[in-house]
Design an enzyme around this catalytic site. Sequence first.
Site, mmCIF file in Angstrom:
data_model
loop_
_atom_site.group_PDB
_atom_site.id
_atom_site.type_symbol
_atom_site.label_atom_id
_atom_site.label_comp_id
_atom_site.label_asym_id
_atom_site.label_seq_id
_atom_site.Cartn_x
_atom_site.Cartn_y
_atom_site.Cartn_z
ATOM 1 N N ASN A 4 40.583 44.424 37.757
ATOM 2 C CA ASN A 4 40.051 43.473 38.744
ATOM 3 C C ASN A 4 40.977 43.489 39.965
ATOM 4 O OD1 ASN A 4 39.112 41.285 40.172
ATOM 5 N ND2 ASN A 4 39.696 39.752 38.647
ATOM 6 N N LYS A 57 40.588 41.975 42.788
ATOM 7 C CA LYS A 57 40.584 40.722 43.560
ATOM 8 C C LYS A 57 40.523 41.061 45.061
ATOM 9 C CE LYS A 57 42.917 38.592 39.716
ATOM 10 N NZ LYS A 57 43.897 37.652 39.181
ATOM 11 N N HIS A 68 35.173 33.785 36.582
ATOM 12 C CA HIS A 68 36.626 33.943 36.693
ATOM 13 C C HIS A 68 37.258 32.619 37.130
ATOM 14 C CE1 HIS A 68 40.582 35.278 37.923
ATOM 15 N NE2 HIS A 68 40.374 36.374 37.201
ATOM 16 N N GLU A 103 39.575 31.945 39.092
ATOM 17 C CA GLU A 103 39.816 31.792 40.530
ATOM 18 C C GLU A 103 38.549 31.327 41.247
ATOM 19 O OE1 GLU A 103 41.618 35.642 41.123
ATOM 20 O OE2 GLU A 103 43.384 34.933 40.039
ATOM 21 N N GLU A 162 41.022 34.387 29.464
ATOM 22 C CA GLU A 162 42.152 34.489 30.384
ATOM 23 C C GLU A 162 42.767 33.109 30.611
ATOM 24 O OE1 GLU A 162 41.726 38.085 33.192
ATOM 25 O OE2 GLU A 162 40.415 36.527 33.965
ATOM 26 N N GLY A 186 48.494 36.227 36.801
ATOM 27 C CA GLY A 186 49.328 36.499 37.973
ATOM 28 C C GLY A 186 50.693 35.845 37.936
ATOM 29 N N SER A 211 48.423 38.578 33.036
ATOM 30 C CA SER A 211 49.717 39.264 33.053
ATOM 31 C C SER A 211 49.830 40.393 32.023
ATOM 32 C CB SER A 211 50.868 38.266 32.888
ATOM 33 O OG SER A 211 50.912 37.383 33.995
HETATM 34 P P1 PGA Z 1 46.682 39.408 36.272
HETATM 35 O O1 PGA Z 1 45.166 38.909 36.524
HETATM 36 O O2 PGA Z 1 46.598 40.619 35.397
HETATM 37 O O3 PGA Z 1 47.225 39.690 37.619
HETATM 38 O O4 PGA Z 1 47.388 38.267 35.572
HETATM 39 C C1 PGA Z 1 44.209 38.951 35.503
HETATM 40 C C2 PGA Z 1 42.872 38.441 35.987
HETATM 41 O O5 PGA Z 1 42.816 37.452 36.728
HETATM 42 O O6 PGA Z 1 41.832 39.026 35.653
#
Ligand code: PGA
Length: 229
Positions: free
Chosen positions: A6, A8, A88, A90, A157, A163, A193
């Site tokens: 992903n 983003k 997601h 976010e 997640e 992140g 992560s």
């Molecule tokens: P990350 O993000 O691997 O940077 O923690 C994962 C995600 O949001 O899909």
Amino acid sequence: MIFAANFKVNHTRVSTAAYMQALAGRMNEKKVEDRVLVFPPATALDAYKGDFTVGAQNAYPAISGAYTGEIGVMQLEEFNIKTVLIGHSERREILGESQEVIAEKFQFFLSRSFEIIYCIGEPLEVREQGDEAVAAYLLAQFEGIDTHGEKLIVAYEPIWAIGTGRSATVEEISSTHKMLKSHISAPLLYGGSVKPSNIQEIIGVDGVDGVLVGGASLEVDSFMALVTA
Ligand code: PGA
């Protein structure tokens, strides 16, 4: 195993094209048999060649129409894109998508035979209340969601692990996946992560069918280190 990248709001059209070309070559070289999916930003969606699936990070539940700033099925079908990420954290937290809006998107794309990667995850304050609170929070994110679809992949997640560099522990992933697996039959990814230094232990957890990766997917080398782990 399923490995999903992903991006983003990272990469441009030019850098995505270079990434896809490098990824296709590297996967071919290594004879990767696992399923690989890549979610570039909407501006870099295209009909890329390679043994991977390209999906949209988000789309509006409409074929086309007056929805300023969004993309719909028409824009995805131009490139034969039939995979979309929905739910997601976010989008839930930053863009304010409610469970109702998410369920509407889910139903729309399901009815158009899209493959859906449906994301769920709890905030830290819920995790700190223990397993029962986590289960109640996560299961509420299945409200309005048909979890029996054939083309469904679920991604767990934890928000506090996204992140942050701090992935969930093997025990946390194991117990949460076990709980979720008693409610759904879809493949279940872990995200938060995931990186080359922890991929082995994460994909070794019972009930983990793959990973959804943000930061560590942005460089082909790093993503390939995950795929070939
Ligand atoms: P990350 O993000 O691997 O940077 O923690 C994962 C995600 O949001 O899909």
